[in-house]
Scaffold this motif. Structure first.
Motif, PDB file in Angstrom:
ATOM      1  N   ALA A 169      14.736  -6.747   4.534  1.00 46.65           N
ATOM      2  CA  ALA A 169      13.614  -6.937   5.456  1.00 46.65           C
ATOM      3  C   ALA A 169      13.505  -5.791   6.450  1.00 46.65           C
ATOM      4  N   MET A 170      14.628  -5.332   6.990  1.00 47.02           N
ATOM      5  CA  MET A 170      14.580  -4.280   8.006  1.00 47.02           C
ATOM      6  C   MET A 170      14.231  -2.929   7.420  1.00 47.02           C
ATOM      7  N   HIS A 172      12.140  -2.474   4.906  1.00 43.88           N
ATOM      8  CA  HIS A 172      10.676  -2.548   4.800  1.00 43.88           C
ATOM      9  C   HIS A 172      10.029  -2.455   6.186  1.00 43.88           C
ATOM     10  N   TYR A 173      10.590  -3.204   7.151  1.00 46.00           N
ATOM     11  CA  TYR A 173       9.991  -3.222   8.485  1.00 46.00           C
ATOM     12  C   TYR A 173      10.027  -1.847   9.148  1.00 46.00           C
ATOM     13  N   ARG A 174      11.185  -1.170   9.113  1.00 49.67           N
ATOM     14  CA  ARG A 174      11.282   0.098   9.858  1.00 49.67           C
ATOM     15  C   ARG A 174      10.366   1.159   9.253  1.00 49.67           C
ATOM     16  N   HIS A 177       6.783  -0.066  10.329  1.00 50.14           N
ATOM     17  CA  HIS A 177       6.514   0.132  11.753  1.00 50.14           C
ATOM     18  C   HIS A 177       6.087   1.566  12.045  1.00 50.14           C
ATOM     19  N   ARG A 189       1.327  -3.587   6.161  1.00 46.08           N
ATOM     20  CA  ARG A 189       1.366  -5.032   5.919  1.00 46.08           C
ATOM     21  C   ARG A 189       1.819  -5.343   4.498  1.00 46.08           C
ATOM     22  N   THR A 192       5.710  -5.086   4.596  1.00 46.58           N
ATOM     23  CA  THR A 192       6.441  -6.185   5.215  1.00 46.58           C
ATOM     24  C   THR A 192       6.241  -7.493   4.460  1.00 46.58           C
ATOM     25  N   HIS A 196       8.820 -10.167   3.003  1.00 49.72           N
ATOM     26  CA  HIS A 196       8.646 -11.572   3.378  1.00 49.72           C
ATOM     27  C   HIS A 196       8.734 -12.475   2.152  1.00 49.72           C
ATOM     28  N   ILE A 203       8.289 -10.308   9.373  1.00 50.25           N
ATOM     29  CA  ILE A 203       8.242  -9.414  10.537  1.00 50.25           C
ATOM     30  C   ILE A 203       6.944  -8.622  10.480  1.00 50.25           C
ATOM     31  N   HIS A 204       6.125  -8.752  11.505  1.00 51.40           N
ATOM     32  CA  HIS A 204       4.901  -7.953  11.551  1.00 51.40           C
ATOM     33  C   HIS A 204       5.262  -6.493  11.835  1.00 51.40           C
ATOM     34  N   PRO A 205       4.618  -5.538  11.152  1.00 48.86           N
ATOM     35  CA  PRO A 205       4.977  -4.128  11.373  1.00 48.86           C
ATOM     36  C   PRO A 205       4.699  -3.634  12.787  1.00 48.86           C
TER      37      PRO A 205
END
Length: 319
Positions: A169-170, A172-174, A177, A189, A192, A196, A203-205
């Motif tokens: 998840a992180m 993808h998120y980092r 973001h 989107r 993330t 998800h 986690i929303h970007p």
């Protein structure tokens, strides 16, 4: 009783005229763009972003940031550099193309009229993203360390990188973001939401998350768009950092304003806690499990449930 040969199917006995008429009729209906469909599509006729290509972009970044884990291990630095270079070149090409496709959804991009202008802007953003990869790598390795330090069930770093959903998840998120900061539409989107759907961590970007971040287990965690999370923060499964209410303009349109919590440094939030609204959780606080919190708390707070009442029953009496 009817026996069919190996080359005969049930469809061979159907009324093929009726089948073909049904297929043609529905193909004709579905081929026509409805007014609603047209309104939801960008004005251009260029290709739309590809989910499969975005998956490949994430895979390439993983191979660059964790090269020994997602590639064949190369102790020789020169060979390692060669493989990272090959992946970086492919990443630049794919990312530029997908950003260009995503820019069709940009509301403030009317000035980019030609294909060359769109691809020029996409290439600029792609190169800015690549320049950010060393910092993304640094942050992700702090997340690995945080997860290793916070979970006694972890026996080695490889277990965290290979197995823990928070790292999927992180990663993808980092990535997402940074693309969000570069004002790339849609692609963040997609990134993330891929994580998800695989991990249950949403986690929303647009959320801002500091270093040394960990989520134990992870399933059901929700982190909203305007959330701000400091350093050394730990969450457990089922935590929601969400909005309490929404604001509207004079025309009844929802406003995108800060509406999610601010979590300061060294905060732990236990499972199934819901922290809602633009409130601040002061540093070094602990929020217990199953808490519903809609007001700010100062640093060093301990927010826990009241002690459960142990009520006995006699003669079959219930509640």
């Amino acid at each position: 009783m009817v026996f069919y040969s190996n080359y005969t199917t049930f469809a061979d006995d159907m009324d093929k005229t009726k089948m073909n008429d049904t297929l043609r009729r529905n193909v004709a209906l579905l081929s026509k763009q409805t007014e609603q469909e047209v309104g939801m599509m960008p004005a251009t006729v260029a290709p739309l972003p590809s989910v499969e290509q975005v998956k490949q972009i994430v895979k390439l970044v993983k191979s660059i940031i964790f090269p020994d884990y997602f590639n064949k291990r190369q102790p020789d630095e020169a060979i390692r550099s060669y493989y990272i270079g090959v992946h970086m070149d492919e990443l630049a090409t794919l990312l530029t193309k997908q950003i260009a496709h995503g820019l069709q959804f940009c509301e403030d991009c009317e000035k980019m009229r030609t294909k060359d202008q769109v691809y020029g802007e996409a290439e600029r953003k792609a190169l800015e993203f690549i320049d950010a990869l060393p910092e993304i790598k640094r942050l992700l390795y702090t997340d690995v360390q945080a997860m290793f330090d916070n979970d006694p069930a972890v026996s080695n770093y490889g277990e965290v990188i290979f197995c823990y959903p928070v790292m999927n998840a992180m990663t993808h998120y980092r990535m997402a973001h940074k693309l969000h900061e570069l004002k790339v539409p849609v692609i963040p989107r997609i990134m993330t939401e891929l994580a998800h759907s695989k991990t249950g961590i949403d986690i929303h970007p647009g959320a801002q998350i500091g270093e040394y971040f960990s989520i134990d287990h992870g399933t059901g965690v929700v982190i909203g768009e305007t959330t701000i999370i400091g350093n050394h923060v730990s969450l457990y499964q089922g935590v929601t950092l969400g909005a309490k209410s929404f604001k509207y303009d004079e025309n009844g349109n929802m406003l995108n304003v800060p509406r999610h919590p601010i979590i300061e440094d060294h905060v732990t939030v236990y499972s199934n806690a819901s922290i809602l609204g633009r409130i601040t959780i002061g540093h070094d606080s602990v929020i217990g499990g199953n808490i519903w919190l809609t007001h700010s708390v100062p640093p060093y707070s301990r927010i826990l449930q009241s002690k459960a009442i142990d009520a006995g029953f006699q003669d079959g009496a219930g509640i």
